[in-house]
Design a protein around this motif. Structure first.
Motif, PDB file in Angstrom:
ATOM      1  N   GLN A 158       0.825  -1.200   0.000  1.00 25.22           N
ATOM      2  CA  GLN A 158       0.000   0.000   0.000  1.00 25.22           C
ATOM      3  C   GLN A 158       0.869   1.264   0.000  1.00 25.22           C
ATOM      4  O   GLN A 158       0.624   2.215  -0.752  1.00 25.22           O
ATOM      5  CB  GLN A 158      -0.880  -0.044   1.259  1.00 25.22           C
ATOM      6  N   VAL A 159       1.906   1.242   0.825  1.00 27.44           N
ATOM      7  CA  VAL A 159       2.835   2.369   0.903  1.00 27.44           C
ATOM      8  C   VAL A 159       3.584   2.526  -0.423  1.00 27.44           C
ATOM      9  O   VAL A 159       3.782   3.637  -0.918  1.00 27.44           O
ATOM     10  CB  VAL A 159       3.827   2.154   2.072  1.00 27.44           C
ATOM     11  N   CYS A 160       3.954   1.416  -1.009  1.00 31.33           N
ATOM     12  CA  CYS A 160       4.647   1.433  -2.301  1.00 31.33           C
ATOM     13  C   CYS A 160       3.775   2.108  -3.371  1.00 31.33           C
ATOM     14  O   CYS A 160       4.248   2.964  -4.128  1.00 31.33           O
ATOM     15  CB  CYS A 160       4.996   0.005  -2.695  1.00 31.33           C
ATOM     16  N   ASP A 161       2.487   1.751  -3.407  1.00 33.03           N
ATOM     17  CA  ASP A 161       1.564   2.357  -4.380  1.00 33.03           C
ATOM     18  C   ASP A 161       1.441   3.865  -4.156  1.00 33.03           C
ATOM     19  O   ASP A 161       1.440   4.647  -5.105  1.00 33.03           O
ATOM     20  CB  ASP A 161       0.176   1.703  -4.276  1.00 33.03           C
ATOM     21  N   LEU A 162       1.380   4.256  -2.893  1.00 32.78           N
ATOM     22  CA  LEU A 162       1.267   5.677  -2.551  1.00 32.78           C
ATOM     23  C   LEU A 162       2.522   6.437  -2.993  1.00 32.78           C
ATOM     24  O   LEU A 162       2.438   7.525  -3.579  1.00 32.78           O
ATOM     25  CB  LEU A 162       1.053   5.798  -1.034  1.00 32.78           C
ATOM     26  N   LEU A 163       3.693   5.836  -2.750  1.00 32.01           N
ATOM     27  CA  LEU A 163       4.954   6.467  -3.169  1.00 32.01           C
ATOM     28  C   LEU A 163       4.994   6.629  -4.686  1.00 32.01           C
ATOM     29  O   LEU A 163       5.443   7.645  -5.209  1.00 32.01           O
ATOM     30  CB  LEU A 163       6.155   5.636  -2.694  1.00 32.01           C
ATOM     31  N   THR A 164       4.522   5.607  -5.394  1.00 26.55           N
ATOM     32  CA  THR A 164       4.488   5.677  -6.857  1.00 26.55           C
ATOM     33  C   THR A 164       3.598   6.834  -7.312  1.00 26.55           C
ATOM     34  O   THR A 164       3.974   7.609  -8.197  1.00 26.55           O
ATOM     35  CB  THR A 164       3.969   4.341  -7.427  1.00 26.55           C
ATOM     36  N   GLU A 165       2.429   6.969  -6.669  1.00 23.38           N
ATOM     37  CA  GLU A 165       1.533   8.095  -6.994  1.00 23.38           C
ATOM     38  C   GLU A 165       2.205   9.437  -6.712  1.00 23.38           C
ATOM     39  O   GLU A 165       1.900  10.432  -7.362  1.00 23.38           O
ATOM     40  CB  GLU A 165       0.252   8.008  -6.165  1.00 23.38           C
ATOM     41  N   CYS A 166       3.108   9.450  -5.734  1.00 30.27           N
ATOM     42  CA  CYS A 166       3.816  10.690  -5.399  1.00 30.27           C
ATOM     43  C   CYS A 166       4.965  10.963  -6.364  1.00 30.27           C
ATOM     44  O   CYS A 166       5.682  11.949  -6.225  1.00 30.27           O
ATOM     45  CB  CYS A 166       4.342  10.640  -3.971  1.00 30.27           C
ATOM     46  N   GLY A 167       5.186  10.062  -7.304  1.00 31.01           N
ATOM     47  CA  GLY A 167       6.157  10.337  -8.368  1.00 31.01           C
ATOM     48  C   GLY A 167       7.594   9.905  -8.116  1.00 31.01           C
ATOM     49  O   GLY A 167       8.493  10.306  -8.864  1.00 31.01           O
TER      50      GLY A 167
END
Lengths: 217, 217
Positions: A158-167
């Protein structure tokens, strides 16, 4: 030498070379790999191989022009193009990384850490730990290139996906679990337990076989 | 295969093999490297190579006897000969290691941590952090094989000497400094900054060259 084939072992030594060269009073002349090796108590073949990743300014029988070698090392280590990172998870590990002093030797900067634990957030005094709800907002300003995952295994994806969304362009993952990322993102998995296990296995090596008494990971 | 030549990358996979085998209902028969590879989404040549470090029970066209392979993996990972460790330095890093859950997959046990910081000691609730003055007394009872250095660089050598006096056979050093030990002690140096630098360098690799999008350290 393809610089992307460099080993962690070589990378460990580069800041030492740079420190040594910065300490030399006269920087106009040349310096040989042999002199560097002698000063740092290393093998000179090793020094030559290490520097080949970094610089092609070496000349036979002369060595390296000191000023050029310093610039090449600084450029290789990213001093002129500092990479920045944010940490998700400000527990013991996240805080250890946030306060670790060794990163600056590689031109790396940890900008902030995020967590959702109210206790951690309320006890925070450094001004660099924020609620995870503010992550997108803060990252859109700071534009970190690297995201560091320091949360428990079950929260890592979940954190990984969020980081990806943050660019972020790369993930440094400390959670002992495999994470899936989209194609253009680099992942480095860190497994501290495997490192301690390596030590443990070498510990059981019979004394007469113990050629290496030092392992660098 | 000399087991002391094993890589950290192989070591990372061994607990996965063991978990998978433990999950198989019928353990009387044989299992092929190909089946294990398919189940864990790995390359079967890789699985064969990994298991060659651990077991010589594999038979052509039959595979590995499951029960023997489980025993060989457990024995390689030290399940029957648990190695114990103590940590010196109970700051963020020391606490992160003390609470890290990944070590048990390798049969490793962190027994206690030591510090001289009164604030850390007074806030301690886990019952596993002690004043460094008690280190010799406690170690003479617990007999740890491994000492973990999680103190700042300037204190590392002194802590290393103290651990040696306490009888440890190996040192896992997180301080970003070289430490000197007597001849029969194994040292593993951990440099987290070099790992992050590795990621940083690969991040600058042109997209068309990025063959590996995952690096395991």
């Amino acid at each position: 030498m393809n610089k992307f084939d460099i080993s962690v072992q070589t990378l460990r030594r580069l800041p030492d070379y740079l420190n040594y060269l910065h300490g030399i009073a006269k920087k106009e002349g040349y310096i040989s790999a042999t002199s560097i090796a002698a000063a740092l108590n290393l093998n000179n073949v090793q020094v030559r191989k290490d520097l080949a990743y970094v610089s092609n300014a070496g000349r036979p029988r002369k060595g390296y022009p000191i000023e050029v070698l310093i610039k090449d090392l600084e450029s290789f280590l990213g001093y002129h193009d500092v990479d920045s990172a944010v940490i998700v998870g400000a527990g013991h590990l996240g805080k250890a990384l946030l306060h670790y002093s060794g990163f600056q030797a590689y031109g790396l900067k940890i900008l902030a850490a995020f967590d959702n634990n109210e206790k951690i957030l309320s006890e925070e005094k450094s001004g660099s730990i924020f609620h995870i709800d503010r992550m997108k907002e803060i990252c859109s300003e700071l534009k970190p290139k690297i995201g560091i995952i320091a949360v428990p295994a079950q929260a890592a994806q979940q954190v990984c996906d969020l980081l990806t969304e943050c660019g972020v362009k790369a993930i440094w993952n400390f959670a002992p679990v495999h994470i899936a990322v989209s194609n253009n993102i680099l992942v480095v998995n860190e497994n501290m337990a495997a490192h301690l296990a390596m030590l443990s296995i070498h510990l059981r090596r019979p004394l007469e076989q113990s050629a290496d008494k030092e392992i660098n990971l």
